[in-house]
Design a protein around this motif. Structure first.
Motif, mmCIF file in Angstrom:
data_model
loop_
_atom_site.group_PDB
_atom_site.id
_atom_site.type_symbol
_atom_site.label_atom_id
_atom_site.label_comp_id
_atom_site.label_asym_id
_atom_site.label_seq_id
_atom_site.Cartn_x
_atom_site.Cartn_y
_atom_site.Cartn_z
ATOM 1 N N LEU A 91 -7.726 5.561 -4.386
ATOM 2 C CA LEU A 91 -7.572 5.145 -3.133
ATOM 3 C C LEU A 91 -8.541 3.532 -3.051
ATOM 4 N N ALA A 92 -9.272 3.661 -4.334
ATOM 5 C CA ALA A 92 -10.032 1.903 -4.261
ATOM 6 C C ALA A 92 -9.197 1.135 -4.198
ATOM 7 N N ALA A 136 -5.468 -3.934 0.801
ATOM 8 C CA ALA A 136 -5.851 -4.225 2.547
ATOM 9 C C ALA A 136 -6.933 -4.826 2.927
ATOM 10 N N GLN A 150 -6.970 0.526 -0.829
ATOM 11 C CA GLN A 150 -8.423 0.294 -0.008
ATOM 12 C C GLN A 150 -8.229 -1.611 0.048
ATOM 13 N N ASP A 151 -8.135 -1.632 -1.644
ATOM 14 C CA ASP A 151 -8.651 -3.258 -1.847
ATOM 15 C C ASP A 151 -6.815 -3.741 -1.270
ATOM 16 N N MET A 204 1.099 -0.988 0.419
ATOM 17 C CA MET A 204 0.103 0.073 0.255
ATOM 18 C C MET A 204 0.904 1.115 0.224
#
Length: 329
Positions: A85-86, A92, A89-90, A65
């Motif tokens: 950003l998406a 994570a 987040q994926d 990340m």
């Protein structure tokens, strides 16, 4: 698929089965290409190998990340910010799936994180390289996630149930990330000379580290043979690396970029691409902790872990209080 049973039993058998019976059932499960589940008996070496491999995979998602997160606030448009950003987040979420799979083997997430920040467990060498330009966001999506797909799709059929099921969702999302990266690079290659030069420079930096992602050559990989015998892996490092090269060359031609390997050429006899020798000294140096960003990546993760201690303590205390209230009721 094998059914969940109490430790020390054979499905359909009696509790307290002899070690030979347990070993025979384990081997039969693998021979039939069935899944080993967390409550099934398994050899300790098999369990330790799974903990090492799945934890390394989880750590890679979490550490991974950082290089792309570096560009969220500097992406050139709101759309590009939202996409990046998406994606972060994926990653994570992928780490959480994999930590959860590892926990079924009797190790806690706290233990795994402590092993990571202490250097006792590794993560993918690719994430020890810096992201120097915005084009790197696209290159990571195209090359790094493309290499990850080659490596991870076979893991959907791995012999350990929780790992294989986690990989099904992860691979679907990684495939989307690869297409996002490719689309970003294609957009830049249709732009200005400066943008095209930025893409080429980024590809030049990430090509060889991407090939290193598959691990050492087969003759220097101490775990591959046993992992394949257990069905944890189904292809060797070199087989997957070759598949990645063959998949990537036509994509590079469509993009209009040059892969930085003068020895790259189609081999009619092998029906595959020949490519140059990887700098294995660099690979082992980075794996050993002496890459451009090793110290930075681990220090950042350790700081986040230390700073979040109060949140974990508060959550634990809240859960304990709720449990006490339920018991009192």
């Amino acid at each position: 698929m094998t059914s969940a049973v109490e430790p020390g039993t054979v499905p359909g058998g009696e509790p307290g089965a002899a070690p030979a019976e347990l070993e025979a059932h384990f081997e039969a499960t693998l021979a039939h290409k069935d899944r080993v589940e967390p409550r099934d008996w398994m050899p300790e070496r098999y369990r330790r190998t799974l903990v090492r491999q799945i934890a390394q995979h989880a750590h890679s998602e979490i550490i991974g990340m950082q290089p792309e997160g570096n560009w969220i606030s500097r992406a050139p448009s709101l759309r590009r910010k939202a996409i990046l950003l998406a994606k972060v987040q994926d990653e994570a979420g992928h780490g959480l799936y994999l930590y959860s799979a590892t926990e079924t083997l009797g190790v806690t997430r706290t233990e795994l994180t402590e092993r990571l920040v202490s250097g006792a467990q590794k993560y993918s060498s690719i994430f020890n390289y810096p992201t120097l330009s915005y084009a790197d966001v696209g290159t990571i999506g195209w090359l790094v996630d493309g290499a990850a797909i080659c490596n991870q799709v076979p893991l959907c059929r791995t012999s350990f149930g929780p790992y294989g099921r986690a990989m099904i969702r992860i691979c679907k999302e990684e495939s989307f990330h690869q297409r996002q990266g490719y689309e970003l690079l294609m957009t830049m290659m249709r732009g200005t000379d400066e943008q095209r030069a930025m893409v080429q420079e980024s590809v030049d930096r990430f090509w060889w580290p991407s090939l290193m992602m598959f691990g050492p050559p087969d003759d220097a990989s101490p775990n591959t043979a046993q992992s394949m015998a257990w069905g944890i892996k189904t292809h060797t490092n070199d087989e997957l690396r070759q598949r990645f090269v063959d998949m990537t060359v036509p994509q590079a031609e469509a993009l209009g970029v040059t892969l930085p390997d003068p020895e790259l050429a189609w081999n009619e006899e092998r029906a595959a691409h020949d490519f140059g020798e990887i700098d294995w000294d660099e690979f082992w140096r980075v794996v050993g902790g002496d890459g451009p960003c090793n110290a930075q990546r681990v220090a950042h993760r350790k700081k986040a872990w230390d700073d979040g201690a109060w949140v974990r303590e508060a959550a634990t205390a809240f859960a304990r209080k709720q449990e006490q209230q339920q018991e009192a009721a």
